[in-house]
Enzyme design. Structure first.
Site, PDB file in Angstrom:
ATOM      1  N   GLU A  39       0.800  -1.216   0.000  1.00 35.17           N
ATOM      2  CA  GLU A  39       0.000   0.000   0.000  1.00 35.17           C
ATOM      3  C   GLU A  39       0.836   1.271   0.000  1.00 35.17           C
ATOM      4  O   GLU A  39       1.956   1.304   0.486  1.00 35.17           O
ATOM      5  CB  GLU A  39      -1.001  -0.007   1.142  1.00 35.17           C
ATOM      6  CG  GLU A  39      -0.431  -0.244   2.511  1.00 35.17           C
ATOM      7  CD  GLU A  39      -1.552  -0.433   3.545  1.00 35.17           C
ATOM      8  OE1 GLU A  39      -1.957  -1.591   3.762  1.00 35.17           O
ATOM      9  OE2 GLU A  39      -2.000   0.549   4.124  1.00 35.17           O
ATOM     10  N   CYS A  88       3.452   8.376   0.811  1.00 27.54           N
ATOM     11  CA  CYS A  88       4.038   7.515   1.834  1.00 27.54           C
ATOM     12  C   CYS A  88       4.146   6.113   1.256  1.00 27.54           C
ATOM     13  O   CYS A  88       3.141   5.504   0.903  1.00 27.54           O
ATOM     14  CB  CYS A  88       3.143   7.518   3.077  1.00 27.54           C
ATOM     15  SG  CYS A  88       3.658   6.350   4.345  1.00 27.54           S
ATOM     16  N   CYS A 134       6.829  -7.037   7.156  1.00 27.48           N
ATOM     17  CA  CYS A 134       7.886  -6.473   7.999  1.00 27.48           C
ATOM     18  C   CYS A 134       8.222  -7.469   9.098  1.00 27.48           C
ATOM     19  O   CYS A 134       7.358  -8.201   9.556  1.00 27.48           O
ATOM     20  CB  CYS A 134       7.377  -5.165   8.626  1.00 27.48           C
ATOM     21  SG  CYS A 134       8.601  -4.295   9.627  1.00 27.48           S
ATOM     22  N   CYS A 180       6.733  -4.636  15.869  1.00 25.14           N
ATOM     23  CA  CYS A 180       6.189  -3.606  16.766  1.00 25.14           C
ATOM     24  C   CYS A 180       4.739  -3.947  17.142  1.00 25.14           C
ATOM     25  O   CYS A 180       3.917  -4.271  16.274  1.00 25.14           O
ATOM     26  CB  CYS A 180       6.250  -2.224  16.119  1.00 25.14           C
ATOM     27  SG  CYS A 180       7.944  -1.710  15.722  1.00 25.14           S
ATOM     28  N   CYS A 237       1.545  -2.087  15.480  1.00 27.21           N
ATOM     29  CA  CYS A 237       1.568  -1.845  14.030  1.00 27.21           C
ATOM     30  C   CYS A 237       0.968  -3.011  13.255  1.00 27.21           C
ATOM     31  O   CYS A 237       1.298  -4.175  13.512  1.00 27.21           O
ATOM     32  CB  CYS A 237       3.009  -1.602  13.588  1.00 27.21           C
ATOM     33  SG  CYS A 237       3.186  -1.330  11.822  1.00 27.21           S
ATOM     34  N   HIS A 289       9.286   6.114  20.217  1.00 25.90           N
ATOM     35  CA  HIS A 289       8.066   5.627  20.885  1.00 25.90           C
ATOM     36  C   HIS A 289       8.192   5.347  22.380  1.00 25.90           C
ATOM     37  O   HIS A 289       7.174   5.124  23.042  1.00 25.90           O
ATOM     38  CB  HIS A 289       7.488   4.384  20.187  1.00 25.90           C
ATOM     39  CG  HIS A 289       7.148   4.600  18.750  1.00 25.90           C
ATOM     40  ND1 HIS A 289       6.557   5.748  18.277  1.00 25.90           N
ATOM     41  CD2 HIS A 289       7.339   3.809  17.654  1.00 25.90           C
ATOM     42  CE1 HIS A 289       6.382   5.647  16.968  1.00 25.90           C
ATOM     43  NE2 HIS A 289       6.856   4.489  16.568  1.00 25.90           N
ATOM     44  N   CYS A 332      -0.468   2.495   8.337  1.00 25.45           N
ATOM     45  CA  CYS A 332       0.238   1.404   8.997  1.00 25.45           C
ATOM     46  C   CYS A 332      -0.226   0.023   8.569  1.00 25.45           C
ATOM     47  O   CYS A 332      -0.441  -0.860   9.390  1.00 25.45           O
ATOM     48  CB  CYS A 332       0.113   1.560  10.506  1.00 25.45           C
ATOM     49  SG  CYS A 332       0.334   3.242  11.053  1.00 25.45           S
TER      50      CYS A 332
HETATM   51  N1  SAH Z   1       9.809   0.589   9.847  1.00 21.47           N
HETATM   52  C1  SAH Z   1       9.947   2.016   9.837  1.00 21.47           C
HETATM   53  C2  SAH Z   1       9.000   2.731   8.886  1.00 21.47           C
HETATM   54  C3  SAH Z   1       7.579   2.265   8.782  1.00 21.47           C
HETATM   55  S1  SAH Z   1       6.472   2.651  10.080  1.00 21.47           S
HETATM   56  C4  SAH Z   1       9.795   2.553  11.226  1.00 21.47           C
HETATM   57  O1  SAH Z   1       9.552   1.778  12.143  1.00 21.47           O
HETATM   58  O2  SAH Z   1       9.987   3.742  11.430  1.00 21.47           O
HETATM   59  C5  SAH Z   1       6.205   4.385  10.024  1.00 21.47           C
HETATM   60  C6  SAH Z   1       5.841   4.980  11.365  1.00 21.47           C
HETATM   61  O3  SAH Z   1       4.498   4.633  11.753  1.00 21.47           O
HETATM   62  C7  SAH Z   1       6.717   4.469  12.495  1.00 21.47           C
HETATM   63  O4  SAH Z   1       7.057   5.536  13.349  1.00 21.47           O
HETATM   64  C8  SAH Z   1       5.819   3.491  13.185  1.00 21.47           C
HETATM   65  O5  SAH Z   1       6.250   3.207  14.475  1.00 21.47           O
HETATM   66  C9  SAH Z   1       4.496   4.199  13.095  1.00 21.47           C
HETATM   67  N2  SAH Z   1       3.323   3.380  13.378  1.00 21.47           N
HETATM   68  C10 SAH Z   1       3.136   2.072  13.133  1.00 21.47           C
HETATM   69  N3  SAH Z   1       1.920   1.670  13.560  1.00 21.47           N
HETATM   70  C11 SAH Z   1       1.314   2.758  14.068  1.00 21.47           C
HETATM   71  C12 SAH Z   1       0.031   2.992  14.656  1.00 21.47           C
HETATM   72  N4  SAH Z   1      -0.862   2.013  14.802  1.00 21.47           N
HETATM   73  N5  SAH Z   1      -0.243   4.249  15.047  1.00 21.47           N
HETATM   74  C13 SAH Z   1       0.660   5.253  14.897  1.00 21.47           C
HETATM   75  N6  SAH Z   1       1.868   5.090  14.364  1.00 21.47           N
HETATM   76  C14 SAH Z   1       2.205   3.859  13.954  1.00 21.47           C
END
Ligand code: SAH
Length: 344
Positions: free
Chosen positions: A90, A103, A110, A114, A117, A214, A331
């Site tokens: 996406e 984006c 991945c 996390c 996510c 975070h 995300c």
């Molecule tokens: N892997 C990289 C880039 C992709 S995620 C990274 O971790 O930075 C892009 C951003 O979205 C990251 O800061 C990630 O932590 C955040 N993110 C992921 N899931 C999320 C959610 N449910 N709400 C808010 N931010 C989120």
């Protein structure tokens, strides 16, 4: 067949030369590719036999639109692209005052794990090719008719876990004969693959490095970001400092506010220390709730108190606007839904 869309114009030129073609042929081909054609047959200024010859050596693959959702609230567009091997990724186009930002995803799935996510739920499927990332930008622009001026590597995947392909993609994006976008308008977001920070610093690209922090302490961070276990926040901060020293560029911290997890005053004070240690800008993100996750966004009250502590301490802080909230525009949620419906 060779993926010509992952090749730089200079590389195409060298190959064409070794095939005995005159120099202007490579230029013509690069020009057509940059315009988004999907076959050599469309390259009307090439002789017919050359078109079919090149078509036997090189592939030009463009993704198909599997889903397209447009937010009624703010015009955000979300694409689910179908790749050549049947995988889906996406891409989101967001309209900001300073320009349209796309984006992009950098991996299919991945492996970072996390907890908040959606992108990581099914694990890593495969790396994305430079051409596939470039197509996310170019095809989004062509399909939407919106000129793209900014690119963020913040979709599905960890860019520094697909390092070589991402760097090649950035060279293509920046190349005057490909997409001609200044890397000043690019942000690369990482969960902290610090092994790659020095390599990236050595390239001295003009992009912004965004670090998904975070949480300012190991206990909280490891709970929500298991990849932290291996490296730890102190090591991450040192890597950020080295990056800034080497490039003269400040990094920014991304910080998703999660109710009762990382949003207390204690966290805010620790975050102030971390931001000052590194000279980082802090970008607070209201957590997007993911169906499969038990985490919820912080309350407005907690968010406000948190911001106040940062501001009073002189930390540079912004709160990200939520765009596309009516279309699962964050995300990995659209891809996740698609994969789930395919499993049925
Ligand atoms: N892997 C990289 C880039 C992709 S995620 C990274 O971790 O930075 C892009 C951003 O979205 C990251 O800061 C990630 O932590 C955040 N993110 C992921 N899931 C999320 C959610 N449910 N709400 C808010 N931010 C989120």
């Amino acid at each position: 067949m060779k993926d010509i869309l992952s090749m730089l114009p200079e590389e195409i030129s060298v190959e064409f030369q070794s095939m005995g073609l005159p120099a202007f042929r490579a230029k013509q081909v690069s020009h057509w590719l940059a315009r988004g054609v999907d076959s050599f047959d469309e390259m009307k200024n090439l002789p017919l036999d050359l078109r079919s010859h090149l078509g036997e050596i090189y592939s030009i693959y463009r993704p198909t639109v599997l889903r397209k959702q447009v937010s009624e609230k703010d015009g955000t567009i979300k694409y689910l692209w179908g790749l050549a091997d049947g995988n889906a990724v996406e891409t989101v186009v967001m309209k900001y005052r300073y320009g349209n930002t796309v984006c992009i995803s950098t991996q299919v799935g991945c492996r970072q794990g996390c907890a908040f996510c959606a992108s990581t739920i099914g694990g890593l499927v495969r790396q994305m090719e430079p051409s596939e990332m470039l197509n996310e930008v170019l095809c989004s622009q062509l399909d939407s008719g919106e000129k793209i001026s900014h690119v963020v590597l913040m979709g599905t995947g960890e860019p520094l876990d697909n390092y070589d392909n991402v760097i090649r993609f950035l060279s293509l994006l920046n190349h005057p004969d490909v997409f001609n976008l200044s890397l000043r308008h690019v942000s690369l977001s990482t969960c902290g693959v610090i092994e790659r920070f020095d390599d990236l610093a050595a390239l001295n690209l003009q992009l912004t490095l965004a670090v998904s922090l975070h949480a300012p302490d190991d206990e909280t961070r490891t709970k929500i970001m298991p990849a932290n276990q291996r490296r730890g926040v102190d090591a991450l901060m040192q890597a950020c400092r080295r990056y800034t020293e080497a490039t003269g560029r400040r990094v920014s911290f991304e910080y998703a506010m999660i109710d009762g997890v990382n949003d207390t005053k204690t966290h805010a004070h620790l975050l102030v220390q971390r931001a000052k240690e590194v000279g980082a800008h802090v970008n607070l993100i209201p957590l997007n709730h993911v169906e499969e996750s038990r985490y919820k966004p912080s309350t407005q009250g907690h968010l406000k108190a948190f911001i106040e502590i940062l501001e009073e301490s002189g930390v540079n802080v912004t709160v990200r606007r939520r765009l596309g909230s009516d279309i699962d525009a964050s995300c990995g949620q659209l891809r996740r839904k698609f994969e789930k419906s395919r499993e049925k």
